[in-house]
Design a protein around this motif. Structure first.
Motif, mmCIF file in Angstrom:
data_model
loop_
_atom_site.group_PDB
_atom_site.id
_atom_site.type_symbol
_atom_site.label_atom_id
_atom_site.label_comp_id
_atom_site.label_asym_id
_atom_site.label_seq_id
_atom_site.Cartn_x
_atom_site.Cartn_y
_atom_site.Cartn_z
ATOM 1 N N UNK A 61 0.822 -1.208 0.000
ATOM 2 C CA UNK A 61 0.000 0.000 0.000
ATOM 3 C C UNK A 61 0.851 1.250 0.000
ATOM 4 N N UNK A 116 0.298 5.219 0.953
ATOM 5 C CA UNK A 116 -0.655 6.067 1.664
ATOM 6 C C UNK A 116 -0.658 7.469 1.077
ATOM 7 N N UNK A 117 -1.819 8.046 1.042
ATOM 8 C CA UNK A 117 -1.911 9.447 0.652
ATOM 9 C C UNK A 117 -2.904 10.151 1.555
ATOM 10 N N UNK A 118 -2.895 11.459 1.454
ATOM 11 C CA UNK A 118 -3.717 12.246 2.374
ATOM 12 C C UNK A 118 -5.139 11.719 2.422
ATOM 13 N N UNK A 119 -5.671 11.418 1.261
ATOM 14 C CA UNK A 119 -7.077 11.074 1.171
ATOM 15 C C UNK A 119 -7.355 9.593 1.369
ATOM 16 N N UNK A 120 -6.366 8.762 1.246
ATOM 17 C CA UNK A 120 -6.671 7.350 1.401
ATOM 18 C C UNK A 120 -5.435 6.483 1.356
ATOM 19 N N UNK A 121 -5.629 5.232 1.658
ATOM 20 C CA UNK A 121 -4.486 4.335 1.712
ATOM 21 C C UNK A 121 -4.788 3.051 0.979
ATOM 22 N N UNK A 122 -5.494 3.169 -0.134
ATOM 23 C CA UNK A 122 -5.874 1.956 -0.836
ATOM 24 C C UNK A 122 -5.255 1.928 -2.221
ATOM 25 N N UNK A 170 8.737 7.681 -2.343
ATOM 26 C CA UNK A 170 8.655 9.124 -2.556
ATOM 27 C C UNK A 170 7.642 9.353 -3.668
ATOM 28 N N UNK A 224 5.964 7.330 -8.476
ATOM 29 C CA UNK A 224 6.528 6.985 -7.175
ATOM 30 C C UNK A 224 7.852 6.280 -7.336
ATOM 31 N N UNK A 251 6.958 3.853 9.538
ATOM 32 C CA UNK A 251 6.494 4.160 8.198
ATOM 33 C C UNK A 251 7.005 5.533 7.844
ATOM 34 N N UNK A 252 7.715 5.604 6.774
ATOM 35 C CA UNK A 252 8.200 6.893 6.313
ATOM 36 C C UNK A 252 7.822 7.021 4.849
ATOM 37 N N UNK A 253 7.219 8.113 4.521
ATOM 38 C CA UNK A 253 6.862 8.317 3.124
ATOM 39 C C UNK A 253 7.050 9.786 2.796
ATOM 40 N N UNK A 254 7.670 10.033 1.682
ATOM 41 C CA UNK A 254 7.927 11.414 1.298
ATOM 42 C C UNK A 254 7.021 11.841 0.151
ATOM 43 N N UNK A 255 6.714 13.122 0.148
ATOM 44 C CA UNK A 255 5.924 13.705 -0.937
ATOM 45 C C UNK A 255 6.714 14.837 -1.554
#
Ligand SMILES: [Mn+2]
Ligand SMILES: [Mn+2]
Ligand SMILES: [Zn+2]
Ligand SMILES: [Zn+2]
Lengths: 146, 146
Positions: free
Chosen positions: B72, B74-80, B93, B101, B128-132
DNA sequence: CTTCTTATTGAAAAACATTTTCAATAATAT
DNA sequence: ATATTATTGAAAATGTTTTTCAATAAGAAG
């Protein structure tokens, strides 16, 4: 000034009316130490205002999120759990046992970002960090029971 | 050996049958450079196997996720949203413009974890680390068009 | 290649979560 | 007190994911 009053003030300052259902929802969320699902907020709110509708919970959650008062907490199974929002540059640490969630700050990722930017051509504008672990209570229980 | 063949091999090794619908789904996901929603996977898979059912997409996604082949995002609006899984200790990223990505590694959070553990009594077991950010292409477009 | 076993499939229905619609209500300003 | 209008809850609508089930086809065995 406690968190409930703070939230009420923010709502008022943004032209929102303070109603009984909203008070019930705010109380539940502002005092929670773990992230709650909309449905849980609904159930818990009924304790103080039994006539509340689930629709109102969803609407109020949206308001509180837009005003920056609550925030999503992500977990393996879903990302629709809500907690009082972090202040400034803080991140969540979630207990995988009981869900209790605390905030921390002080991550220093500047060097990492610089390296990534020069290496990939991407520009890093935001980061999302969340930790998982075990709280002292859960670890103690685990040790004595397992 | 390319990623599609790798995935097919892993499926076979785990007693899964290789069917036309599965091949279609695997091809879509294994070659994607951005995270896809189940619905998008469905639409894109119909290009190579038009009779495919959305149910099969969901079932196959679950398989692939359980086998660690997809993950998965993840994003602001959802994680699907789903992507080919990271290898070992890598993080995503995500370009907020186009969704493209990439993976990076080399985050060093050991000192932070140690400080948090001693300060809070929590034990940190996972992160969990994810960059935008913005990819080079999107940044160029933004500069010329806005 | 043929037969057998059983994992997999798609359609349909069910379950679930969230949003929209709408008339009634109540918070707030005047 | 009154007027304004944001808010409410019920019901319906929407969108997503899961379950059920009979038919199919993949892969193993002969
Ligand atoms: Mn940070
Ligand atoms: Mn890491
Ligand atoms: Zn705990
Ligand atoms: Zn981009």
């Amino acid at each position: 000034m406690n968190r409930i009053d703070q939230w009420v003030k923010v709502l008022q300052e943004n032209g929102c009316r303070i109603t009984a259902p909203r008070r019930a929802i705010i109380q539940v969320l502002a005092e929670s130490h773990r992230a709650l699902q909309p449905n849980e907020v609904y159930e818990l709110s009924r304790a103080s205002y039994s006539g509340i509708g689930l629709v109102t919970v969803y609407r109020t959650l949206e308001r509180l999120e837009n005003l920056g008062l609550i925030q999503r907490v992500h977990r393996e199974d879903g990302c629709h759990l809500l907690m009082p929002a972090a202040n400034g540059h803080e991140h969540y640490l979630v207990c995988t046992g009981c869900g209790r969630t605390i905030l921390f700050e002080g991550d220093d990722l500047g060097a990492l970002f610089a390296r990534i930017e020069s290496g990939t051509g991407y520009r890093v504008s935001d980061h999302w960090l969340q930790l998982f672990g075990t709280c002292p209570e859960c670890r103690e229980m685990g040790q004595t029971h397992n």
